[in-house]
Design an enzyme around this catalytic site. Structure first.
Site, PDB file in Angstrom:
ATOM      1  N   CYS A  78       4.610  -0.497 -11.606  1.00 43.31           N
ATOM      2  CA  CYS A  78       5.874  -0.213 -10.922  1.00 43.31           C
ATOM      3  C   CYS A  78       5.765  -0.517  -9.435  1.00 43.31           C
ATOM      4  CB  CYS A  78       6.276   1.253 -11.145  1.00 43.31           C
ATOM      5  SG  CYS A  78       7.822   1.670 -10.320  1.00 43.31           S
TER       6      CYS A  78
ATOM      7  N   CYS B 174       7.607   1.907  -7.173  1.00 42.05           N
ATOM      8  CA  CYS B 174       6.911   3.193  -6.966  1.00 42.05           C
ATOM      9  C   CYS B 174       5.715   3.027  -6.031  1.00 42.05           C
ATOM     10  CB  CYS B 174       6.365   3.760  -8.280  1.00 42.05           C
ATOM     11  SG  CYS B 174       7.413   3.574  -9.704  1.00 42.05           S
ATOM     12  N   ASP B 175       4.934   1.992  -6.229  1.00 39.74           N
ATOM     13  CA  ASP B 175       3.610   1.920  -5.606  1.00 39.74           C
ATOM     14  C   ASP B 175       3.455   0.829  -4.546  1.00 39.74           C
ATOM     15  OD1 ASP B 175       2.758   4.025  -7.215  1.00 39.74           O
ATOM     16  OD2 ASP B 175       2.243   2.685  -8.854  1.00 39.74           O
TER      17      ASP B 175
END
Ligand code: NDP
Length: 319
Positions: free
Chosen positions: A136, A139-140
């Site tokens: 992701c 997200c990261d």
């Protein structure tokens, strides 16, 4: 086989399921939630979550899920370990089997079984998951600001995530296993206009390098057989997701990729009294916050359905 009747059954325990439970419990629907094989869902395998509103300093993914679970329990949700292994939505009330041994009948069912990222299946990918390997970028990606990273995949998700990463990272290598991409022409053109994205065609990942954290990747050109090592600190896998909807297929309408089809602007499925939320029905946004939003919708839709049922019952009794 043991049997039990519940009012509201929630299947799955990501942000969608727990949010549905919070709303359903507060509405007096006495929800029973089965957590599934991965209690807390995909966020339990991520680290820092910085984009969930309400956490100004960020929160660890597992902690966020524990917070959501605690909030759902606070209002009386009955949250249980167990995997729903089969359902029967052919009659009413709806039926579900838990762990192949406990039959539940439910007046309403909320499906929040999520989706699972597909992985390449390399041992090094599993070993370094959460230590530079991620599925992701949204997200990261933030943790790789200014770094060189690689992303594997050639669909719309990979293309979107590569351009997202290009805003943050110094260099993005995009590893495409064939000589063409599946992503829309628009997305492909956008990628090609980004000076720090390099597309490596006919390229497969052989190994992700690093002991504690990702330090590089060994890739192979499948046409020439040539191998090379690329120094990167982040490795993103964007080769698609698989919605966890297999058991619903005989009853619930799915799209060609297995995502549950819901009526526009609602969480209603084709089966009255069965609602769907979260990644099991969303292949576009796939964020914790959008999953939570649709979980809320599902609980409200379910509450309305139960209220209508009660009116119907009352009318039948008074005729
Ligand atoms: P897709 O299934 O469309 O694409 C997966 C990609 O991963 C393919 O290019 C495939 O390669 C590649 N791939 C699969 N397995 C491997 C492997 N083992 N090694 C290397 N590469 C691999 O998934 P997406 O998640 O990209 O998209 C899913 C759906 O969601 C699509 O319909 C997409 O259009 C849609 N979507 C729409 C968006 C939007 O409209 N904004 C945003 C994101 C997704 P190959 O082509 O060789 O099979």
């Amino acid at each position: 086989m043991t049997t039990e009747n519940v009012n509201c059954l929630i299947i799955g325990s990501g942000p969608a399921g727990y949010t549905a439970a919070i709303y359903a419990a507060r509405a007096g629907m006495k929800p029973v939630l089965y957590q599934g094989a991965q209690p807390g869902g995909q966020l339990t395998i991520t680290t820092e979550v910085d984009n969930f509103p309400g956490y100004p300093d960020g929160v660890q993914g597992p902690q966020l899920m524990m917070d959501l679970e605690a909030q759902a329990r606070r209002f009386g949700s009955d949250i249980r370990y167990g995997v729903v292994t089969d359902v029967d939505f052919s009659g009413y009330p709806h039926k579900a089997i838990v762990d192949e041994q406990h039959e539940i009948t439910a007046n309403v069912v909320i499906i929040s079984t999520g989706a699972s990222a597909k992985w390449l299946g390399l041992p090094s990918e599993m070993r370094l998951n959460g230590h530079g390997v991620s599925a992701c970028a949204v997200c990261d990606g933030f943790f790789f600001r200014g770094h060189d990273v690689a992303i594997v995949g050639a669909g719309d998700t990979a293309a979107e995530e590569a351009s997202y990463l290009a805003n943050l990272c110094r260099k993005v290598y995009m590893l495409v296993r064939r000589g063409e991409m599946r992503a829309s022409k628009f997305m492909q053109n956008r990628l090609k206009s980004l000076p720090n994205v390099e597309i490596l065609w006919y390229t497969e990942t052989e190994e992700i390098l690093g002991e504690q954290e990702v330090t590089g990747i060994r890739v192979k050109n499948v046409t020439t057989g040539e191998e090379r090592i690329i120094d990167v600190t982040g490795f993103f896998v964007a080769i698609g997701h698989k919605p966890n909807t297999g058991i619903f297929k005989p009853f619930i309408e799915l799209d060609e990729n297995g995502y549950i089809l819901t009526e526009k602007g609602s969480s209603r499925t084709n089966v009255p009294g069965v609602f769907a939320c979260g990644d099991a029905q969303d292949n576009i946004y796939r964020q914790a916050i959008t999953a939570a939003g649709t979980g809320c919708m599902a609980a409200l839709d379910a509450e309305r359905f139960l209220a209508m049922k009660e009116v119907e019952l009352h009318e039948v009794q008074t005729v």
